[in-house]
Design a protein around this motif. Structure first.
Motif, PDB file in Angstrom:
ATOM      1  N   GLY A  34     -38.038 -40.464  -9.393  1.00 17.72           N
ATOM      2  CA  GLY A  34     -36.478 -41.141  -9.818  1.00 17.72           C
ATOM      3  C   GLY A  34     -35.263 -40.989  -9.706  1.00 17.72           C
ATOM      4  O   GLY A  34     -34.219 -40.771 -10.034  1.00 17.72           O
ATOM      5  N   VAL A  35     -36.135 -40.150  -7.464  1.00 13.09           N
ATOM      6  CA  VAL A  35     -34.325 -39.895  -7.454  1.00 13.09           C
ATOM      7  C   VAL A  35     -34.275 -40.688  -6.323  1.00 13.09           C
ATOM      8  O   VAL A  35     -34.687 -41.685  -5.465  1.00 13.09           O
ATOM      9  N   ARG A  36     -33.276 -41.217  -6.472  1.00 10.61           N
ATOM     10  CA  ARG A  36     -32.334 -42.652  -5.559  1.00 10.61           C
ATOM     11  C   ARG A  36     -31.122 -42.268  -5.091  1.00 10.61           C
ATOM     12  O   ARG A  36     -30.768 -41.182  -5.142  1.00 10.61           O
ATOM     13  N   GLU A  37     -30.583 -42.672  -3.917  1.00 11.71           N
ATOM     14  CA  GLU A  37     -29.830 -42.737  -2.586  1.00 11.71           C
ATOM     15  C   GLU A  37     -28.321 -43.421  -3.432  1.00 11.71           C
ATOM     16  O   GLU A  37     -28.673 -43.911  -4.713  1.00 11.71           O
ATOM     17  N   ASP A  38     -28.025 -41.868  -3.076  1.00 12.91           N
ATOM     18  CA  ASP A  38     -26.348 -42.569  -4.152  1.00 12.91           C
ATOM     19  C   ASP A  38     -25.782 -42.836  -3.658  1.00 12.91           C
ATOM     20  O   ASP A  38     -24.974 -42.779  -2.171  1.00 12.91           O
ATOM     21  N   PRO A  39     -25.525 -44.000  -3.811  1.00  9.82           N
ATOM     22  CA  PRO A  39     -24.686 -45.192  -2.674  1.00  9.82           C
ATOM     23  C   PRO A  39     -23.264 -44.921  -2.642  1.00  9.82           C
ATOM     24  O   PRO A  39     -22.312 -45.579  -2.137  1.00  9.82           O
ATOM     25  N   GLN A  40     -22.896 -43.968  -4.071  1.00  9.50           N
ATOM     26  CA  GLN A  40     -21.133 -43.595  -3.919  1.00  9.50           C
ATOM     27  C   GLN A  40     -20.555 -43.405  -2.679  1.00  9.50           C
ATOM     28  O   GLN A  40     -19.623 -42.604  -1.972  1.00  9.50           O
ATOM     29  N   HIS A  41     -21.862 -42.696  -1.802  1.00 11.91           N
ATOM     30  CA  HIS A  41     -20.983 -42.489  -0.667  1.00 11.91           C
ATOM     31  C   HIS A  41     -21.301 -42.885   0.764  1.00 11.91           C
ATOM     32  O   HIS A  41     -20.608 -43.061   1.559  1.00 11.91           O
ATOM     33  N   VAL A  96     -45.398 -42.025   6.606  1.00  8.17           N
ATOM     34  CA  VAL A  96     -45.060 -41.159   6.036  1.00  8.17           C
ATOM     35  C   VAL A  96     -43.715 -41.535   5.339  1.00  8.17           C
ATOM     36  O   VAL A  96     -43.138 -41.128   3.726  1.00  8.17           O
ATOM     37  N   GLU A  97     -43.055 -42.765   6.181  1.00  5.98           N
ATOM     38  CA  GLU A  97     -41.766 -42.857   4.905  1.00  5.98           C
ATOM     39  C   GLU A  97     -42.191 -43.474   3.866  1.00  5.98           C
ATOM     40  O   GLU A  97     -41.032 -43.051   2.471  1.00  5.98           O
ATOM     41  N   ARG A  98     -43.127 -44.114   4.163  1.00  4.51           N
ATOM     42  CA  ARG A  98     -43.562 -44.804   2.741  1.00  4.51           C
ATOM     43  C   ARG A  98     -43.752 -43.880   1.502  1.00  4.51           C
ATOM     44  O   ARG A  98     -43.827 -44.194   0.232  1.00  4.51           O
ATOM     45  N   GLN A  99     -44.838 -42.714   2.179  1.00  8.09           N
ATOM     46  CA  GLN A  99     -45.061 -41.987   1.528  1.00  8.09           C
ATOM     47  C   GLN A  99     -44.400 -41.216   0.169  1.00  8.09           C
ATOM     48  O   GLN A  99     -43.922 -40.993  -0.798  1.00  8.09           O
ATOM     49  N   LEU A 100     -43.023 -41.245   1.247  1.00  9.70           N
ATOM     50  CA  LEU A 100     -41.665 -39.970   0.768  1.00  9.70           C
ATOM     51  C   LEU A 100     -40.989 -41.177  -0.039  1.00  9.70           C
ATOM     52  O   LEU A 100     -40.516 -40.800  -1.155  1.00  9.70           O
ATOM     53  N   ASP A 101     -41.227 -41.980   0.073  1.00  5.46           N
ATOM     54  CA  ASP A 101     -40.703 -43.574  -0.549  1.00  5.46           C
ATOM     55  C   ASP A 101     -41.336 -43.316  -2.334  1.00  5.46           C
ATOM     56  O   ASP A 101     -40.487 -43.393  -3.367  1.00  5.46           O
ATOM     57  N   LEU A 102     -42.833 -43.437  -2.384  1.00  8.37           N
ATOM     58  CA  LEU A 102     -43.405 -43.520  -3.483  1.00  8.37           C
ATOM     59  C   LEU A 102     -42.441 -41.650  -4.687  1.00  8.37           C
ATOM     60  O   LEU A 102     -42.689 -41.749  -5.355  1.00  8.37           O
ATOM     61  N   ILE A 103     -42.638 -41.162  -3.512  1.00 11.38           N
ATOM     62  CA  ILE A 103     -42.912 -39.745  -4.213  1.00 11.38           C
ATOM     63  C   ILE A 103     -41.301 -39.711  -4.310  1.00 11.38           C
ATOM     64  O   ILE A 103     -40.943 -39.029  -6.010  1.00 11.38           O
ATOM     65  N   LEU A 104     -39.836 -39.868  -4.646  1.00 14.66           N
ATOM     66  CA  LEU A 104     -39.234 -40.265  -4.426  1.00 14.66           C
ATOM     67  C   LEU A 104     -38.559 -41.186  -5.491  1.00 14.66           C
ATOM     68  O   LEU A 104     -38.098 -40.579  -6.984  1.00 14.66           O
TER      69      LEU A 104
END
Length: 92
Positions: free
Chosen positions: A46-53, A34-42
């Motif tokens: 074009g949704v990326r984790e914001d490293p600013q936080h 499920v995590e791999r599938q969610l990563d593919l969807i993100l």
């Protein structure tokens, strides 16, 4: 007779633990899928984790301290080792 009962009880406990371990393994594999599938969807969206936080993680990466960055990421997010390593690899 009493020793036989102890052996039967021990065998039942071992069988129970083996069954539980098997279920946990299946659950871990399902969660990973499920995590791999969610990563593919993100990624697709074009949704990326914001490293600013995570400024400490970013600073450690800039200093070339990848292991410390992974540790800091785990502490900040509660991620397990593999998740933290993958996230830090994406950040770097």
């Amino acid at each position: 007779m009493e020793i036989t009962g102890v052996f039967v009880l021990a065998a039942l406990m071992i069988a129970s633990f083996a069954a539980l371990e098997s279920r946990l393994g299946r659950t871990d594999r399902r969660v990973a899928r499920v995590e791999r599938q969610l990563d593919l969807i993100l990624d697709h969206l074009g949704v990326r984790e914001d490293p600013q936080h995570l400024p400490q993680v970013t600073a450690l990466l800039r200093e070339g301290k990848k292991i410390q960055a992974i540790k800091a990421y785990r502490e900040a997010t509660g991620a397990d080792l593999k998740e933290a390593k993958d996230a830090v690899d994406r950040m770097g």
